[in-house]
Design a protein around this motif. Sequence first.
Motif, PDB file in Angstrom:
ATOM      1  N   THR A 175       1.058  -1.018   0.267  1.00  0.00           N
ATOM      2  CA  THR A 175       0.085  -0.070  -0.107  1.00  0.00           C
ATOM      3  C   THR A 175       0.944   1.394   0.273  1.00  0.00           C
ATOM      4  O   THR A 175       1.932   1.197   0.103  1.00  0.00           O
ATOM      5  N   LEU A 176      -0.244   2.472  -0.657  1.00  0.00           N
ATOM      6  CA  LEU A 176       0.918   3.493  -0.524  1.00  0.00           C
ATOM      7  C   LEU A 176       1.538   4.156   0.849  1.00  0.00           C
ATOM      8  O   LEU A 176       0.933   3.993   2.001  1.00  0.00           O
ATOM      9  N   LEU A 177       2.377   4.297   0.735  1.00  0.00           N
ATOM     10  CA  LEU A 177       2.599   4.681   2.148  1.00  0.00           C
ATOM     11  C   LEU A 177       2.397   6.463   2.937  1.00  0.00           C
ATOM     12  O   LEU A 177       2.259   7.103   1.733  1.00  0.00           O
ATOM     13  N   ASP A 205      10.537   1.552   7.389  1.00  0.00           N
ATOM     14  CA  ASP A 205       9.314   1.128   6.452  1.00  0.00           C
ATOM     15  C   ASP A 205      10.135  -0.753   5.693  1.00  0.00           C
ATOM     16  O   ASP A 205       8.929  -1.025   5.121  1.00  0.00           O
ATOM     17  N   VAL A 206      10.993  -1.214   5.442  1.00  0.00           N
ATOM     18  CA  VAL A 206      11.019  -2.103   4.619  1.00  0.00           C
ATOM     19  C   VAL A 206      12.349  -2.544   5.545  1.00  0.00           C
ATOM     20  O   VAL A 206      13.176  -1.967   5.520  1.00  0.00           O
ATOM     21  N   LEU A 207      12.503  -4.210   5.417  1.00  0.00           N
ATOM     22  CA  LEU A 207      14.083  -4.248   6.019  1.00  0.00           C
ATOM     23  C   LEU A 207      14.562  -5.166   4.719  1.00  0.00           C
ATOM     24  O   LEU A 207      13.703  -6.144   3.625  1.00  0.00           O
ATOM     25  N   VAL A 208      16.188  -4.913   4.912  1.00  0.00           N
ATOM     26  CA  VAL A 208      16.348  -5.737   3.710  1.00  0.00           C
ATOM     27  C   VAL A 208      17.872  -6.257   4.321  1.00  0.00           C
ATOM     28  O   VAL A 208      18.613  -5.640   4.727  1.00  0.00           O
ATOM     29  N   VAL A 209      17.704  -7.825   4.313  1.00  0.00           N
ATOM     30  CA  VAL A 209      18.941  -8.381   5.076  1.00  0.00           C
ATOM     31  C   VAL A 209      19.871  -8.768   4.103  1.00  0.00           C
ATOM     32  O   VAL A 209      18.992  -9.705   3.051  1.00  0.00           O
ATOM     33  N   ILE A 235      14.640 -13.947  -1.239  1.00  0.00           N
ATOM     34  CA  ILE A 235      13.495 -14.133  -0.562  1.00  0.00           C
ATOM     35  C   ILE A 235      12.969 -12.524  -0.069  1.00  0.00           C
ATOM     36  O   ILE A 235      12.827 -11.875  -0.551  1.00  0.00           O
ATOM     37  N   LEU A 236      11.451 -13.142  -0.919  1.00  0.00           N
ATOM     38  CA  LEU A 236      10.389 -11.852  -0.637  1.00  0.00           C
ATOM     39  C   LEU A 236       9.516 -12.027   0.626  1.00  0.00           C
ATOM     40  O   LEU A 236       8.975 -13.061  -0.358  1.00  0.00           O
ATOM     41  N   ALA A 237       9.004 -11.307   1.427  1.00  0.00           N
ATOM     42  CA  ALA A 237       8.509 -11.637   2.526  1.00  0.00           C
ATOM     43  C   ALA A 237       7.118  -9.851   2.589  1.00  0.00           C
ATOM     44  O   ALA A 237       7.806  -9.027   2.847  1.00  0.00           O
ATOM     45  N   MET A 238       6.411 -10.227   3.131  1.00  0.00           N
ATOM     46  CA  MET A 238       5.835  -9.057   4.517  1.00  0.00           C
ATOM     47  C   MET A 238       6.079  -9.521   5.251  1.00  0.00           C
ATOM     48  O   MET A 238       5.130 -11.179   5.740  1.00  0.00           O
ATOM     49  N   ALA A 239       6.200  -9.071   6.369  1.00  0.00           N
ATOM     50  CA  ALA A 239       5.723  -8.708   7.820  1.00  0.00           C
ATOM     51  C   ALA A 239       4.692  -7.577   8.180  1.00  0.00           C
ATOM     52  O   ALA A 239       5.181  -6.841   8.926  1.00  0.00           O
ATOM     53  N   ASP A 240       3.749  -7.708   8.855  1.00  0.00           N
ATOM     54  CA  ASP A 240       2.845  -7.422   8.814  1.00  0.00           C
ATOM     55  C   ASP A 240       2.794  -6.163   8.569  1.00  0.00           C
ATOM     56  O   ASP A 240       2.486  -5.240   9.184  1.00  0.00           O
ATOM     57  N   GLY A 241       2.330  -6.012   7.120  1.00  0.00           N
ATOM     58  CA  GLY A 241       2.189  -5.174   6.263  1.00  0.00           C
ATOM     59  C   GLY A 241       3.833  -4.310   5.765  1.00  0.00           C
ATOM     60  O   GLY A 241       3.528  -3.547   4.994  1.00  0.00           O
ATOM     61  N   LEU A 256      10.116   0.382  -3.136  1.00  0.00           N
ATOM     62  CA  LEU A 256      10.408   1.057  -2.922  1.00  0.00           C
ATOM     63  C   LEU A 256       9.396   2.695  -3.791  1.00  0.00           C
ATOM     64  O   LEU A 256       8.952   3.644  -3.602  1.00  0.00           O
ATOM     65  N   ARG A 257       9.493   2.546  -5.190  1.00  0.00           N
ATOM     66  CA  ARG A 257       8.349   2.583  -5.778  1.00  0.00           C
ATOM     67  C   ARG A 257       7.174   2.909  -5.797  1.00  0.00           C
ATOM     68  O   ARG A 257       6.465   3.974  -5.598  1.00  0.00           O
ATOM     69  N   ARG A 258       7.084   1.877  -5.844  1.00  0.00           N
ATOM     70  CA  ARG A 258       5.201   1.280  -5.706  1.00  0.00           C
ATOM     71  C   ARG A 258       4.960   1.946  -4.140  1.00  0.00           C
ATOM     72  O   ARG A 258       4.011   3.037  -4.288  1.00  0.00           O
TER      73      ARG A 258
END
Lengths: 409, 409
Positions: free
Chosen positions: A22-24, A251-255, A293-299, A324-326
Amino acid sequence: MPELFHVVTADEANARLQSLLTLLDRAEELPLHAALERVLFQDLHAPCDLPAFPRSTMDGFAVRAADTFGASEGLPAYLTLCGEVTMGRQADLRVGSGQAARVHTGGMLPPGSDAVVMVEHTQAVDATMIEVVRPVAVGENMLPVGEDVRAGALLFARGHRLRPQDLGGLAGVGLTTVCVVARPRVALLATGDEVVPADTTPGPGQVRDINSYTLAALTRRVGGEPVLCGIAPDDKATLRRMAVAALATADVLVVSAGSSVSTRDMTAEIIASLGQPGILVHGVAIQPGKPTILAMADGRPVFGLPGNPVSAMAAFELFVAPTLRRLQGAGEALSAVTTARLARNIASKPGREDLVPVRLERRADQLWADPVFGKSNQIYTLARADGIVRVPLDQSGLYADALVEVRLF
Amino acid sequence: MPELFHVVTADEANARLQSLLTLLDRAEELPLHAALERVLFQDLHAPCDLPAFPRSTMDGFAVRAADTFGASEGLPAYLTLCGEVTMGRQADLRVGSGQAARVHTGGMLPPGSDAVVMVEHTQAVDATMIEVVRPVAVGENMLPVGEDVRAGALLFARGHRLRPQDLGGLAGVGLTTVCVVARPRVALLATGDEVVPADTTPGPGQVRDINSYTLAALTRRVGGEPVLCGIAPDDKATLRRMAVAALATADVLVVSAGSSVSTRDMTAEIIASLGQPGILVHGVAIQPGKPTILAMADGRPVFGLPGNPVSAMAAFELFVAPTLRRLQGAGEALSAVTTARLARNIASKPGREDLVPVRLERRADQLWADPVFGKSNQIYTLARADGIVRVPLDQSGLYADALVEVRLF
């Protein structure tokens, strides 16, 4: 043991993630001078007409067009001077029939006039009279009120990325602060017992952290704000603690996961535990970058990128950048992609997408893309390249001379 | 009176100025994270080998390649396990003949070994012995010392613009601060009695300052630092005083001149008086942008740009942008130009170069450039465009479907 996962295509991987984004909803109010490249949070409408008054586009004389009809070198129209419009002032005179008022480029047309005769098409008779040697039409050499933009018109829509000309357009109608989407905060967490901060001297068997630098810079390129969360050791409890803390601030995590299978497995397990619905994709049909790996953690989107610097950058471009663009609601910048002619054949295995670093070179009028071959754990493979070409899944390669799209780094 | 000047081509104008430019000799020391897009002030050489130790590129076993020659499923090579190399540690064991040591991707190869067998090509016999079912060559599945980059090698030359992958490369060899060329300071001076600051409400006949915003943003885009010097009235003494003060604080002065001939004449006179050798070019065979002035004042470039927003931006791209790159010693970014197919014919007068704003649109796999027609005093002409196409001097136009180069705004 080899890793066992269900590999999906890059497009399918992106589709799974993007559908959940969803949009920030955080905005920032910025002065125009600080808003270059930022993305509008809301539609902007013109608060006024531009220009706000009828403006001359030439140096010359404001006239009634009808008074010049039929004028020629042989049979000029004679008009009486009724004054001059001073720049930046109200035109406090009126052009009557048979009259002309001196105006400058950008100056206001006086009431009564409906066109401007260029000074080159006139001849002074004396101090009070001019000859006009060419006719003008109504509206000629002038901008009517609102010709550039009308009050109330949509100037730019939400999601528009502000360029120099857009800032000028907003200044023109007095919008000198704008509401832009906040930069998505991107937590970057490196992992690996062998990885040490780049400003320290590595011991035997240790290597300097590269991914925190490349991924932070790529994050900035797409409008995100990198949050450097350090280097986690290959220890489950510590890695989990650091990942949870990193995600809490962002807002985003990159490991960027370790490079060996066992540390990647551990990373996957921890990512799966960060929130719902968890892992969406584990394994993509790309080379390099397969264990992504692509994941969503509670939004919030979470990415596990391969630890190799080339794989990490390629996977970032393919999955994190569009995310990030989305989040900002913005399209891709036109400058992010260019077209070039391939200088050599590229072989590829069907069934996976190959991401091939290329160096660009302008020869004559043509931009050529020359593949740079090198192992994905060599950062200087990319330092010798300018961008990446995607070889489609269903092709066994690309031929020299083919026109290809190059995603610029 | 029409302006009288000797019009030269855009290329000739640039050649006259560029030949007089010298590199900016101010540098800044920056942490790597702040150096994205900055230009190197000096050549950078690798202070160490990368990798600094022989590194495995696979999970598997470090071996002596000769011990595996001829190995197959039917006739495996049997090797004795002599230990495991821990990630990030010195490999404190030695691989002798007939031995193998467990290694992880990115880990150090132990002395004595010269290749790595992938774990997929082995079978555990018991806790102390493995079968190898495929031979490996010397150097297989490993990176020797210095394979990515060798100590002493030139990494990047002076003038190189740092991209994400370059920052990664520098981090990899421990160069976490870099010496970059200082941003050229560009004084921006608007002029015109009719021009008021954009955050004020214009009176009758007044317009808001647009050029300070567009030119500041374009300056930032090419790595310069804009210095806003306000709006000078059409008064010779004041304009001269403000121009002198502006130039004193900056490396480059850009005056966006008033739009009428008389104020442009005054601007030219003042620019001529700022220093030696003075005006190099007054009048360029381009449309829009013809009355552009290029000058040098005691070693500092000075530009007189037309006041119309579209002309000012076009002339900035054509003359000021290359000057700022030259001062930094940097080439043009690949992302600044793209190629597109023209959607419609563009007519042009031979003998001048036309600068045509275009909107870009991706249809199917092709980028199309659609000319945006509008007057050069309308900023929203450019806000509807994405870049500019140059129609060469010697052509009377360009045909639809032609491939054209688009300079992106």
